[in-house]
Design a protein around this motif. Sequence first.
Motif, PDB file in Angstrom:
ATOM      1  N   SER A 176       0.821  -1.213   0.000  1.00 32.18           N
ATOM      2  CA  SER A 176       0.000   0.000   0.000  1.00 32.18           C
ATOM      3  C   SER A 176       0.852   1.260   0.000  1.00 32.18           C
ATOM      4  CB  SER A 176      -0.922   0.025   1.224  1.00 32.18           C
ATOM      5  OG  SER A 176      -1.836  -1.036   1.205  1.00 32.18           O
ATOM      6  N   THR A 177       1.901   1.256   0.809  1.00 31.45           N
ATOM      7  CA  THR A 177       2.767   2.427   0.924  1.00 31.45           C
ATOM      8  C   THR A 177       4.108   1.981   1.476  1.00 31.45           C
ATOM      9  OG1 THR A 177       2.954   4.641   1.897  1.00 31.45           O
ATOM     10  CG2 THR A 177       1.926   2.961   3.244  1.00 31.45           C
ATOM     11  N   GLN A 178       5.177   2.644   1.062  1.00 27.90           N
ATOM     12  CA  GLN A 178       6.512   2.267   1.519  1.00 27.90           C
ATOM     13  C   GLN A 178       6.865   2.891   2.868  1.00 27.90           C
ATOM     14  OE1 GLN A 178       8.645   0.012  -0.208  1.00 27.90           O
ATOM     15  NE2 GLN A 178       6.651  -0.306  -1.169  1.00 27.90           N
ATOM     16  N   VAL A 179       6.229   4.006   3.198  1.00 28.87           N
ATOM     17  CA  VAL A 179       6.479   4.675   4.465  1.00 28.87           C
ATOM     18  C   VAL A 179       5.303   5.612   4.730  1.00 28.87           C
ATOM     19  CG1 VAL A 179       7.798   6.562   3.392  1.00 28.87           C
ATOM     20  CG2 VAL A 179       8.208   5.999   5.801  1.00 28.87           C
ATOM     21  N   PHE A 180       4.946   5.808   6.013  1.00 29.94           N
ATOM     22  CA  PHE A 180       3.828   6.698   6.325  1.00 29.94           C
ATOM     23  C   PHE A 180       4.093   7.422   7.635  1.00 29.94           C
ATOM     24  CE2 PHE A 180       2.803   3.027   8.872  1.00 29.94           C
ATOM     25  CZ  PHE A 180       2.026   3.479   9.929  1.00 29.94           C
ATOM     26  N   LEU A 181       3.405   8.536   7.802  1.00 24.96           N
ATOM     27  CA  LEU A 181       3.500   9.328   9.032  1.00 24.96           C
ATOM     28  C   LEU A 181       2.147   9.337   9.727  1.00 24.96           C
ATOM     29  CD1 LEU A 181       5.579  10.947  10.646  1.00 24.96           C
ATOM     30  CD2 LEU A 181       4.860  12.992   9.400  1.00 24.96           C
ATOM     31  N   TYR A 182       1.196  10.085   9.160  1.00 24.79           N
ATOM     32  CA  TYR A 182      -0.201  10.048   9.603  1.00 24.79           C
ATOM     33  C   TYR A 182      -1.029  10.594   8.448  1.00 24.79           C
ATOM     34  CZ  TYR A 182       1.513  14.663  11.209  1.00 24.79           C
ATOM     35  OH  TYR A 182       2.138  15.874  11.309  1.00 24.79           O
ATOM     36  N   PRO A 183      -2.346  10.336   8.438  1.00 31.21           N
ATOM     37  CA  PRO A 183      -3.173  10.756   7.298  1.00 31.21           C
ATOM     38  C   PRO A 183      -3.171  12.268   7.111  1.00 31.21           C
ATOM     39  CG  PRO A 183      -4.357   9.166   8.661  1.00 31.21           C
ATOM     40  CD  PRO A 183      -3.125   9.563   9.429  1.00 31.21           C
ATOM     41  N   ALA A 184      -3.106  12.704   5.859  1.00 32.73           N
ATOM     42  CA  ALA A 184      -3.114  14.136   5.565  1.00 32.73           C
ATOM     43  C   ALA A 184      -4.384  14.799   6.080  1.00 32.73           C
ATOM     44  CB  ALA A 184      -2.976  14.352   4.059  1.00 32.73           C
ATOM     45  N   SER A 185      -5.512  14.102   5.958  1.00 29.96           N
ATOM     46  CA  SER A 185      -6.781  14.693   6.394  1.00 29.96           C
ATOM     47  C   SER A 185      -6.856  14.858   7.903  1.00 29.96           C
ATOM     48  CB  SER A 185      -7.954  13.832   5.905  1.00 29.96           C
ATOM     49  OG  SER A 185      -7.868  12.513   6.419  1.00 29.96           O
ATOM     50  N   GLY A 239       7.854   4.674  -3.575  1.00 27.99           N
ATOM     51  CA  GLY A 239       8.543   5.125  -2.376  1.00 27.99           C
ATOM     52  C   GLY A 239       8.882   6.604  -2.422  1.00 27.99           C
ATOM     53  N   ILE A 240       9.309   7.085  -3.579  1.00 30.42           N
ATOM     54  CA  ILE A 240       9.616   8.513  -3.715  1.00 30.42           C
ATOM     55  C   ILE A 240       8.331   9.336  -3.631  1.00 30.42           C
ATOM     56  CG2 ILE A 240      10.474  10.272  -5.323  1.00 30.42           C
ATOM     57  CD1 ILE A 240      12.576   8.225  -6.213  1.00 30.42           C
ATOM     58  N   GLY A 241       7.256   8.825  -4.224  1.00 33.88           N
ATOM     59  CA  GLY A 241       5.966   9.515  -4.110  1.00 33.88           C
ATOM     60  C   GLY A 241       5.514   9.626  -2.670  1.00 33.88           C
ATOM     61  N   ASP A 242       5.780   8.579  -1.863  1.00 32.46           N
ATOM     62  CA  ASP A 242       5.425   8.616  -0.443  1.00 32.46           C
ATOM     63  C   ASP A 242       6.177   9.730   0.283  1.00 32.46           C
ATOM     64  OD1 ASP A 242       3.697   6.456  -0.673  1.00 32.46           O
ATOM     65  OD2 ASP A 242       5.250   4.982  -0.184  1.00 32.46           O
ATOM     66  N   LEU A 243       7.434   9.967  -0.110  1.00 34.47           N
ATOM     67  CA  LEU A 243       8.215  11.030   0.523  1.00 34.47           C
ATOM     68  C   LEU A 243       7.616  12.398   0.218  1.00 34.47           C
ATOM     69  CD1 LEU A 243      11.858   9.776  -0.138  1.00 34.47           C
ATOM     70  CD2 LEU A 243      10.471   9.476   1.924  1.00 34.47           C
ATOM     71  N   TYR A 244       7.155  12.597  -1.015  1.00 35.87           N
ATOM     72  CA  TYR A 244       6.510  13.861  -1.354  1.00 35.87           C
ATOM     73  C   TYR A 244       5.198  14.030  -0.593  1.00 35.87           C
ATOM     74  CZ  TYR A 244       9.616  15.626  -4.955  1.00 35.87           C
ATOM     75  OH  TYR A 244      10.698  16.172  -5.599  1.00 35.87           O
ATOM     76  N   ARG A 245       4.469  12.931  -0.413  1.00 34.79           N
ATOM     77  CA  ARG A 245       3.215  12.998   0.349  1.00 34.79           C
ATOM     78  C   ARG A 245       3.491  13.399   1.792  1.00 34.79           C
ATOM     79  NH1 ARG A 245       1.544   8.977   3.260  1.00 34.79           N
ATOM     80  NH2 ARG A 245       2.737   7.470   2.030  1.00 34.79           N
ATOM     81  N   ILE A 246       4.505  12.786   2.402  1.00 34.58           N
ATOM     82  CA  ILE A 246       4.849  13.130   3.780  1.00 34.58           C
ATOM     83  C   ILE A 246       5.341  14.572   3.864  1.00 34.58           C
ATOM     84  CG2 ILE A 246       6.480  12.654   5.657  1.00 34.58           C
ATOM     85  CD1 ILE A 246       6.283   9.698   4.952  1.00 34.58           C
ATOM     86  N   TYR A 247       6.123  14.996   2.880  1.00 34.52           N
ATOM     87  CA  TYR A 247       6.607  16.377   2.867  1.00 34.52           C
ATOM     88  C   TYR A 247       5.427  17.350   2.842  1.00 34.52           C
ATOM     89  CZ  TYR A 247       9.093  20.608   1.467  1.00 34.52           C
ATOM     90  OH  TYR A 247       9.592  21.890   1.407  1.00 34.52           O
ATOM     91  N   ASN A 248       4.436  17.054   2.035  1.00 31.75           N
ATOM     92  CA  ASN A 248       3.252  17.913   1.961  1.00 31.75           C
ATOM     93  C   ASN A 248       2.521  17.962   3.311  1.00 31.75           C
ATOM     94  OD1 ASN A 248       1.198  19.456   0.326  1.00 31.75           O
ATOM     95  ND2 ASN A 248      -0.085  17.732   0.966  1.00 31.75           N
ATOM     96  N   ILE A 249       2.423  16.802   3.968  1.00 32.40           N
ATOM     97  CA  ILE A 249       1.778  16.742   5.285  1.00 32.40           C
ATOM     98  C   ILE A 249       2.535  17.606   6.292  1.00 32.40           C
ATOM     99  CG2 ILE A 249       1.288  15.239   7.260  1.00 32.40           C
ATOM    100  CD1 ILE A 249       0.711  12.990   5.222  1.00 32.40           C
TER     101      ILE A 249
END
Length: 410
Positions: A268-277, A330-340
Amino acid sequence: MPLLKSASKIIASALLIATLAACSGLERKAAVPAQSIGAAKIAGLPSVRYLPSTQAGVEQMLEDVAVLQAARNKKAFDGDANYLALSGGGDDGAFGAGLLVGWTQQGSRPTFNLVTGISTGALIAPFAYLGKEYDPVLKEVYTSINPKDVYIERGILSGIFSDGLADSTPLYNLISHYIDAPLLQRIAYEYNTNGRWLLIGTTNIDAGIPIVWNMGRIASVGTPESLELFRHIMLASASIPGAFSPVMFDFLVGSESFQEMHVDGGASTQVFLYPASAVTRAKELNLPRRTNKQAYIIRNSRLDPRWSETERRTLSVAGRAITQLIQTQGIGDLYRIYNITQNDGVGFNLAYIGSDFDEPHKEEFDTEYMKALFNYGYEHALNGYPWSKYPPGFKDAFDVDAKSMRLKKE
């Protein structure tokens, strides 16, 4: 060729196997119906997991945050907040383990208010959460194990008509050796008394959605059943689809019994922090937050794809394509976390395996490779790791390799 020499080739082989064995599936209980996933419970346990892709799942997570904060009153907001996210990466987890141990020795490693883990990151997460006392465990696991400590190869026919090409019982035994009742008691104390969170991600393959498990709450139950659940969640998060057997969890919907099939959280995802919402919703609910917040993301992989001449064969081409897909995800996940982090006023700090690391990799869980990678992460941290403040390709992104070269010259 060793069974897990290339995880991507295993997944590609699984696609072919699925076609050949479609008519010979193993028996299982009925899957939790799609409309009932949010209501499904494990018998004898409170709600211990979240569906982060749904609004109801985010609301449940924030409700638990509010309850835990209320129990601690103003203590919940003392000091800084530090978050740690550990990615997947197989035996490349030796990098993250070495980095954490070296960070301890360097003297600036903080206590983390939140630790999340996926796949090999899930295997590191409980020990990273509990702190430096468990550094010897990280070093032992990631510098001494070999393939036999992780899986048993099945015969080709057995693998085709089973639910994985390998039996992961050795990995479960390894997890069970280190994850015991006293360790869970310590995690429960940190969760209930200090309000610290430990989250591990798996993939519900029936529903095709990520699942986040509240490991502190599971530890707080304090029963033999909760210990077994804790261990099986770690196993599930590291169970590569097609390579290892999935992990089956029994659930109740009302009085009816069902099963969920869970595999590697990396599906599902290579790395996560918490949901953006959750960021927006927490502001709407006026949940108090600490002022200074820092997120540390350890990517147990490289940012640059390794060059590899590909054989002109179906599985080679498919395997290479899947490797690229995982790399890109995995790189996309980093951008998602950066946005969060930018939306939530959190500092972004990224560590990854630099292109200067070139130790030969003969097979998955290659002991010599892991020793070298552990030492690589350890030495970088001991010298003061140059955390990148941006995801790869971003303007002014810090080049860890360039910094490494300067450190060596100095």
